[in-house]
Design a protein around this motif. Structure first.
Motif, PDB file in Angstrom:
ATOM      1  N   THR A  12     -43.328  -3.994   1.116  1.00  0.00           N
ATOM      2  CA  THR A  12     -42.032  -3.651   0.526  1.00  0.00           C
ATOM      3  C   THR A  12     -41.273  -4.917   0.139  1.00  0.00           C
ATOM      4  O   THR A  12     -40.696  -5.003  -0.950  1.00  0.00           O
ATOM      5  CB  THR A  12     -41.199  -2.796   1.503  1.00  0.00           C
ATOM      6  N   ALA A  13     -41.287  -5.920   1.017  1.00  0.00           N
ATOM      7  CA  ALA A  13     -40.641  -7.195   0.703  1.00  0.00           C
ATOM      8  C   ALA A  13     -41.289  -7.846  -0.511  1.00  0.00           C
ATOM      9  O   ALA A  13     -40.599  -8.386  -1.383  1.00  0.00           O
ATOM     10  CB  ALA A  13     -40.716  -8.125   1.911  1.00  0.00           C
ATOM     11  N   SER A  14     -42.602  -7.785  -0.597  1.00  0.00           N
ATOM     12  CA  SER A  14     -43.317  -8.361  -1.740  1.00  0.00           C
ATOM     13  C   SER A  14     -42.915  -7.701  -3.040  1.00  0.00           C
ATOM     14  O   SER A  14     -42.660  -8.381  -4.049  1.00  0.00           O
ATOM     15  CB  SER A  14     -44.832  -8.215  -1.536  1.00  0.00           C
ATOM     16  N   ILE A  15     -42.854  -6.390  -3.022  1.00  0.00           N
ATOM     17  CA  ILE A  15     -42.457  -5.653  -4.227  1.00  0.00           C
ATOM     18  C   ILE A  15     -41.034  -6.026  -4.635  1.00  0.00           C
ATOM     19  O   ILE A  15     -40.761  -6.273  -5.816  1.00  0.00           O
ATOM     20  CB  ILE A  15     -42.602  -4.129  -3.998  1.00  0.00           C
ATOM     21  N   CYS A  16     -40.127  -6.100  -3.669  1.00  0.00           N
ATOM     22  CA  CYS A  16     -38.741  -6.470  -3.965  1.00  0.00           C
ATOM     23  C   CYS A  16     -38.650  -7.879  -4.551  1.00  0.00           C
ATOM     24  O   CYS A  16     -37.911  -8.108  -5.518  1.00  0.00           O
ATOM     25  CB  CYS A  16     -37.882  -6.381  -2.704  1.00  0.00           C
ATOM     26  N   MET A  17     -39.385  -8.818  -3.978  1.00  0.00           N
ATOM     27  CA  MET A  17     -39.352 -10.194  -4.473  1.00  0.00           C
ATOM     28  C   MET A  17     -39.878 -10.288  -5.907  1.00  0.00           C
ATOM     29  O   MET A  17     -39.262 -10.932  -6.760  1.00  0.00           O
ATOM     30  CB  MET A  17     -40.177 -11.108  -3.561  1.00  0.00           C
TER      31      MET A  17
END
Length: 92
Positions: A12-17
């Protein structure tokens, strides 16, 4: 169960970044306008992303690696266009 939650948070953090960088990258590629972009910001963000890529590889943490590979690439593109624009602006 803890590993699943950790992976979900990582992806999820990767997608947001990646989605956070994407609009600026697309805008810069389309317009080639970089006057309001701070050189130091994209240089340091790119270097930070590069180091996180290395850390992701060393830890075999694929969300960390993939996210930072993409954000480092986008930072490099924006930085390169900024340097190109600033170079030719000085020549005029």
């Amino acid at each position: 169960m803890n590993s699943i939650i950790t992976n979900i948070i990582g992806y999820t953090a990767s997608i947001c970044m990646v989605l956070g960088y994407l609009p600026q990258t697309i805008h810069t590629l389309r317009t080639r306008k970089t006057d309001d972009i701070a050189v130091g910001t994209f240089l340091l963000m790119g270097l930070g992303g590069l180091f996180f890529c290395i850390q992701g590889l060393l830890l075999e943490n694929w969300p960390l690696f993939l996210c930072n590979l993409l954000t480092t690439t986008m930072s490099a593109i924006i930085f390169a266009i900024k340097m190109h624009n600033d170079h030719f602006k000085k020549r005029k």
